[in-house]
Design a protein around this motif. Structure first.
Motif, PDB file in Angstrom:
ATOM      1  N   ASN A   8       1.036  -1.641   0.302  1.00 16.67           N
ATOM      2  CA  ASN A   8      -0.060   0.250   0.292  1.00 16.67           C
ATOM      3  C   ASN A   8       0.773   1.737  -0.143  1.00 16.67           C
ATOM      4  N   VAL A  10       0.809   5.843  -0.337  1.00 14.90           N
ATOM      5  CA  VAL A  10       0.876   7.016  -1.023  1.00 14.90           C
ATOM      6  C   VAL A  10       1.495   7.811  -1.497  1.00 14.90           C
ATOM      7  N   SER A  12       1.053  10.673  -4.686  1.00 14.75           N
ATOM      8  CA  SER A  12       0.322  12.859  -4.993  1.00 14.75           C
ATOM      9  C   SER A  12       0.082  12.321  -6.279  1.00 14.75           C
ATOM     10  N   TRP A  38      -9.162   9.030   5.014  1.00 13.75           N
ATOM     11  CA  TRP A  38      -8.143   8.733   5.596  1.00 13.75           C
ATOM     12  C   TRP A  38      -7.829   9.467   7.082  1.00 13.75           C
ATOM     13  N   ARG A  43      -9.477  10.834  -0.267  1.00 18.43           N
ATOM     14  CA  ARG A  43      -8.424  10.359  -1.051  1.00 18.43           C
ATOM     15  C   ARG A  43      -9.336   9.485  -2.643  1.00 18.43           C
ATOM     16  N   TRP A  45      -8.685   5.890  -4.087  1.00 17.09           N
ATOM     17  CA  TRP A  45      -7.248   4.423  -4.143  1.00 17.09           C
ATOM     18  C   TRP A  45      -7.747   3.429  -5.277  1.00 17.09           C
ATOM     19  N   THR A  56      -1.300  -1.223  -4.131  1.00 20.44           N
ATOM     20  CA  THR A  56      -2.549  -0.191  -3.608  1.00 20.44           C
ATOM     21  C   THR A  56      -1.427   1.176  -3.580  1.00 20.44           C
ATOM     22  N   ASN A  58      -2.519   5.324  -3.111  1.00 23.75           N
ATOM     23  CA  ASN A  58      -3.533   6.389  -2.939  1.00 23.75           C
ATOM     24  C   ASN A  58      -2.471   7.307  -2.998  1.00 23.75           C
ATOM     25  N   ASP A  59      -4.111   8.413  -3.617  1.00 24.72           N
ATOM     26  CA  ASP A  59      -3.225   9.760  -4.079  1.00 24.72           C
ATOM     27  C   ASP A  59      -3.517  10.855  -2.719  1.00 24.72           C
ATOM     28  N   ASP A  60      -2.742  11.795  -2.789  1.00 19.76           N
ATOM     29  CA  ASP A  60      -3.254  12.743  -2.252  1.00 19.76           C
ATOM     30  C   ASP A  60      -1.797  12.958  -1.048  1.00 19.76           C
ATOM     31  N   GLY A  61      -0.911  12.516  -1.167  1.00 22.29           N
ATOM     32  CA  GLY A  61       0.276  11.839  -0.127  1.00 22.29           C
ATOM     33  C   GLY A  61       1.183  13.946  -0.395  1.00 22.29           C
TER      34      GLY A  61
END
Length: 139
Positions: A8, A10, A12, A38, A43, A45, A56, A58-61
């Protein structure tokens, strides 16, 4: 049996990162995607992989990955075993990705390291032996 199912990450920009993994693994697909909260932050995914393994994303890091040449705590790299390293290197080169560093010379395997668009170091290794004592030779 124990096996690693997924990692998983994270990031951007999911699409930018997917461009790397789509080139590396053309047989993988988006298995699922959606939105979630989260710890109070919305966010997107994506699960990208095959029926057995996936990433996995996930955006917005926020911020940047750790300095891989430094000694900070955190992920150093993760690795995938593949059948044809040369073909994978060609696909990644055609997609605009360059090898970050070569692996050590070894008679039973060859490996390379890339940086994905999110700054994660990814190792790809091809083994030339099925014998564990040769594949796991630490000289």
């Amino acid at each position: 049996m124990i096996r690693l199912e997924h990692i998983n990450l994270v990031v951007s920009d999911i699409e930018k990162v997917l461009s790397f993994y789509r080139a590396a693994f053309p047989h993988w697909r988006v298995r699922g995607k959606g939105t979630a909260k989260w710890y109070g932050k919305d966010r997107q995914w994506v699960h990208f992989g095959d029926d057995e393994n996936y990433l996995t994303l996930n955006d917005d890091g926020e911020g940047h990955n750790r300095n891989l040449e430094g000694h900070q705590v955190g992920l150093a790299h993760f690795a995938f075993v593949i059948n044809d390293l040369d073909a994978m290197n060609e696909r990644l080169a055609l997609a605009g990705f360059n090898i970050a560093k070569q692996g050590a010379q070894d008679p039973y395997r060859k490996n390379v390291y890339y940086l994905d668009p999110a700054g994660f170091e990814v190792e790809f290794v091809q083994y030339f032996s099925d014998l564990p004592h040769q594949r796991n030779l630490y000289a």
